[in-house]
Design a protein around this motif. Structure first.
Motif, PDB file in Angstrom:
ATOM      1  N   ASP A 161       5.024  -7.215  -4.462  1.00  0.00           N
ATOM      2  CA  ASP A 161       5.052  -8.262  -3.254  1.00  0.00           C
ATOM      3  C   ASP A 161       6.089  -8.109  -2.038  1.00  0.00           C
ATOM      4  O   ASP A 161       5.747  -8.348  -0.828  1.00  0.00           O
ATOM      5  CB  ASP A 161       5.074  -9.648  -3.856  1.00  0.00           C
ATOM      6  N   VAL A 162       7.199  -7.482  -2.280  1.00  0.00           N
ATOM      7  CA  VAL A 162       8.167  -7.712  -1.476  1.00  0.00           C
ATOM      8  C   VAL A 162       8.361  -6.124  -0.768  1.00  0.00           C
ATOM      9  O   VAL A 162       8.460  -5.961   0.780  1.00  0.00           O
ATOM     10  CB  VAL A 162       9.678  -7.880  -1.990  1.00  0.00           C
ATOM     11  N   PHE A 163       8.248  -5.178  -1.475  1.00  0.00           N
ATOM     12  CA  PHE A 163       8.408  -3.747  -1.134  1.00  0.00           C
ATOM     13  C   PHE A 163       7.119  -3.015  -0.305  1.00  0.00           C
ATOM     14  O   PHE A 163       7.222  -2.164   0.315  1.00  0.00           O
ATOM     15  CB  PHE A 163       9.327  -2.786  -2.052  1.00  0.00           C
ATOM     16  N   ALA A 164       6.125  -3.441  -0.943  1.00  0.00           N
ATOM     17  CA  ALA A 164       4.818  -2.710  -0.880  1.00  0.00           C
ATOM     18  C   ALA A 164       3.698  -3.972  -0.969  1.00  0.00           C
ATOM     19  O   ALA A 164       2.688  -3.439  -1.810  1.00  0.00           O
ATOM     20  CB  ALA A 164       4.473  -1.377  -1.434  1.00  0.00           C
ATOM     21  N   PRO A 165       3.672  -4.759  -0.005  1.00  0.00           N
ATOM     22  CA  PRO A 165       2.681  -5.884  -0.263  1.00  0.00           C
ATOM     23  C   PRO A 165       1.239  -5.593  -0.022  1.00  0.00           C
ATOM     24  O   PRO A 165       0.820  -4.598   0.444  1.00  0.00           O
ATOM     25  CB  PRO A 165       3.103  -6.799   0.868  1.00  0.00           C
ATOM     26  N   LEU A 166       0.571  -6.285  -0.583  1.00  0.00           N
ATOM     27  CA  LEU A 166      -0.876  -6.062  -0.857  1.00  0.00           C
ATOM     28  C   LEU A 166      -1.561  -7.033  -0.047  1.00  0.00           C
ATOM     29  O   LEU A 166      -1.437  -8.163  -0.385  1.00  0.00           O
ATOM     30  CB  LEU A 166      -1.558  -5.876  -2.417  1.00  0.00           C
ATOM     31  N   CYS A 167      -2.716  -6.607   0.941  1.00  0.00           N
ATOM     32  CA  CYS A 167      -3.324  -7.739   1.744  1.00  0.00           C
ATOM     33  C   CYS A 167      -4.773  -7.687   1.251  1.00  0.00           C
ATOM     34  O   CYS A 167      -5.420  -6.648   0.761  1.00  0.00           O
ATOM     35  CB  CYS A 167      -3.089  -7.612   3.186  1.00  0.00           C
ATOM     36  N   THR A 168      -5.478  -8.892   1.747  1.00  0.00           N
ATOM     37  CA  THR A 168      -7.063  -9.072   1.456  1.00  0.00           C
ATOM     38  C   THR A 168      -7.686  -7.768   2.355  1.00  0.00           C
ATOM     39  O   THR A 168      -7.494  -7.689   3.593  1.00  0.00           O
ATOM     40  CB  THR A 168      -7.409 -10.253   1.984  1.00  0.00           C
ATOM     41  N   GLY A 169      -8.401  -6.876   1.728  1.00  0.00           N
ATOM     42  CA  GLY A 169      -9.086  -5.851   2.292  1.00  0.00           C
ATOM     43  C   GLY A 169      -8.408  -4.768   2.241  1.00  0.00           C
ATOM     44  O   GLY A 169      -8.980  -3.680   2.823  1.00  0.00           O
ATOM     45  N   GLN A 170      -7.328  -4.626   1.887  1.00  0.00           N
ATOM     46  CA  GLN A 170      -6.397  -3.168   1.974  1.00  0.00           C
ATOM     47  C   GLN A 170      -6.901  -2.200   0.726  1.00  0.00           C
ATOM     48  O   GLN A 170      -7.378  -2.987  -0.172  1.00  0.00           O
ATOM     49  CB  GLN A 170      -4.986  -3.699   1.645  1.00  0.00           C
ATOM     50  N   ARG A 171      -6.479  -0.950   1.004  1.00  0.00           N
ATOM     51  CA  ARG A 171      -7.024  -0.115   0.041  1.00  0.00           C
ATOM     52  C   ARG A 171      -5.632   0.577  -0.407  1.00  0.00           C
ATOM     53  O   ARG A 171      -4.883   1.238   0.471  1.00  0.00           O
ATOM     54  CB  ARG A 171      -8.016   0.873   0.366  1.00  0.00           C
ATOM     55  N   MET A 172      -5.185   0.540  -1.623  1.00  0.00           N
ATOM     56  CA  MET A 172      -3.816   0.854  -2.107  1.00  0.00           C
ATOM     57  C   MET A 172      -3.936   2.064  -3.332  1.00  0.00           C
ATOM     58  O   MET A 172      -4.910   1.820  -4.200  1.00  0.00           O
ATOM     59  CB  MET A 172      -2.984  -0.228  -2.718  1.00  0.00           C
ATOM     60  N   GLY A 173      -3.392   2.935  -3.103  1.00  0.00           N
ATOM     61  CA  GLY A 173      -3.361   3.958  -4.396  1.00  0.00           C
ATOM     62  C   GLY A 173      -2.115   3.761  -5.431  1.00  0.00           C
ATOM     63  O   GLY A 173      -0.828   3.449  -4.703  1.00  0.00           O
ATOM     64  N   ILE A 174      -2.193   4.032  -6.411  1.00  0.00           N
ATOM     65  CA  ILE A 174      -1.269   4.181  -7.609  1.00  0.00           C
ATOM     66  C   ILE A 174      -0.783   5.524  -7.959  1.00  0.00           C
ATOM     67  O   ILE A 174      -1.866   6.001  -8.463  1.00  0.00           O
ATOM     68  CB  ILE A 174      -1.336   3.213  -8.640  1.00  0.00           C
ATOM     69  N   PHE A 175       0.207   6.169  -7.641  1.00  0.00           N
ATOM     70  CA  PHE A 175       0.374   7.431  -8.102  1.00  0.00           C
ATOM     71  C   PHE A 175       1.126   7.603  -9.039  1.00  0.00           C
ATOM     72  O   PHE A 175       2.365   7.096  -8.896  1.00  0.00           O
ATOM     73  CB  PHE A 175       0.840   8.342  -6.868  1.00  0.00           C
TER      74      PHE A 175
END
Length: 395
Positions: A161-175
């Motif tokens: 939430d602090v360092f790499a926040p996720l927003c509605t409609g965002q696409r995030m990768g977990i590597f």
């Protein structure tokens, strides 16, 4: 015209219309001419099918096997199976399945576990049809018709939430490499994620881990608001690839009904490996570390379908896990995915060995929604924290 004759003609047309609907559909058939590895060659249907068509192959004895058309040349039509070609030989009958690959997902699918072809895996009976039939492979929404990314989502994972926040409609990768905690982080986000419905896609997972994810990670409450699409590691490559397309189609159908969807796909790497097996079976040349060119053509086609919707639709917030080979973030698949998505979380084995979970490497993780999704005060704190972490890392 006399009304009596007019009525008779209308009745005749109505009867003819009903009779036409009752006629059996056109059957297009061919025969197997060769089977080499996973590739089966069919003659007799070359002018009746295109790439992506479905066919049913029936041997002289034994059960039939469905396949998909993935190549056409002078030798004939080339199919790959949704299973194995065991028992299939030259001369076996091949029939074209009309309609192609479509699904009819809807809200009634929430709480269910399905296979890549849309059949139930949970022994809860048949899946009720939802809206109109949707092609499993479709184009992403138009770029200029989409809304912007929405407000920040609170996941409950403070490092995220602090360092790499996720927003509605965002696409995030977990590597991450193997055994560093990707599945555990996904289960945390599935339980706490702010969404109307969750679509989970498990591609190439071990059968034991599928059960563990359903019972421990999601639990009864999580499963009640989820649709799970699963293809285990022993499934044919065509099924493992199909799982990702099916899950995306389900997410799109729920998005079009106005729901905000959280989609999780574990993992993009196994989707790419399945496509690699398919490409090499059809004779494609290996390009980057054994991956043929179609892998890098398929990735944006899959990943661009999620994200913000258009007016009147919901959004699809998507999380994609990427299994990096030997913890190498410059792996071709990882590098391609990182360039498509809106941010990346890096899980570090070094952090995990210190006993800190989730093992997010804060210095290497990035959300492309920053700095806009934080207030000026939050950005000031974030900048100071990153500076302190950088100095600590140097020491």
């Amino acid at each position: 015209m006399d009304s009596k004759y007019k009525f008779s003609i209308m009745s005749l047309f109505a009867e003819m219309t009903h009779a036409a609907h009752d006629l059996p559909g056109r059957r297009i058939t061919g025969h197997v001419s060769a089977v080499i590895g996973m590739k089966l060659t069919v003659r007799g249907i070359e002018r009746a099918v295109g790439i992506g068509a479905r066919c049913r192959v029936t041997p002289l004895s034994g059960p039939s096997v469905d396949g998909e058309v993935l190549g056409i040349d002078d030798a004939g039509v080339h199919l790959l199976p949704f299973g194995t070609w065991s028992g299939i030989g030259p001369g076996a009958s091949v029939e074209v399945i009309p309609g192609g690959a479509t699904l009819r997902p809807g809200r009634a699918w929430i709480g269910r576990v399905i296979d890549p072809l849309g059949a139930p895996l949970d022994d809860l009976g048949a899946l009720p049809p939802g809206g109109p039939a949707r092609p499993v492979r479709s184009a992403p929404p138009p770029a200029f018709g989409r809304r912007g990314v929405g407000a920040r989502l609170e996941t409950g994972v403070k490092a995220l939430d602090v360092f790499a926040p996720l927003c509605t409609g965002q696409r995030m990768g977990i590597f991450a490499g193997s055994g560093v905690g990707k599945s555990t982080l996904m289960s945390m986000l599935a339980r706490r994620g702010e969404a109307d419905v969750i679509v989970v896609c498990l591609v190439g997972e071990r059968g034991r881990e599928v059960q563990d994810f359903l019972k421990r990670a999601l639990g009864p409450e999580g499963l009640a608001r989820s649709v799970v699409v699963a293809a285990t590691g022993d499934a044919a490559p065509l099924l493992r690839r199909q799982a990702a397309w099916t899950a995306t189609t389900v997410a799109e159908a729920l998005r079009d009904e106005g729901l905000n969807v959280l989609m999780m796909l574990d993992s993009v790497t196994r989707f790419a490996q399945a496509q690699r097996e398919i490409g090499l079976s059809l004779g494609e040349p290996p390009a980057a570390r054994g991956y043929p060119p179609t892998v890098f053509a398929e990735l944006p086609q899959l990943l661009e379908r999620t994200g913000p919707g258009t007016e009147g639709q919901g959004d699809i917030t998507a999380l994609y896990t990427v299994l990096v080979d030997g913890d190498d973030l410059n792996d071709p698949v990882a590098d391609a995915v990182r360039g498509i998505l809106d941010g990346h979380l890096v899980l570090s084995r070094r952090v995990a060995e210190r006993g800190r979970y989730p093992a997010i490497d804060l210095e290497r993780s990035l959300s492309r929604m920053l700095p806009d999704c934080h207030s000026p005060a939050e950005n000031a704190v974030l900048s100071a924290a990153r500076s302190a972490l950088g100095r600590y890392g140097e020491m």
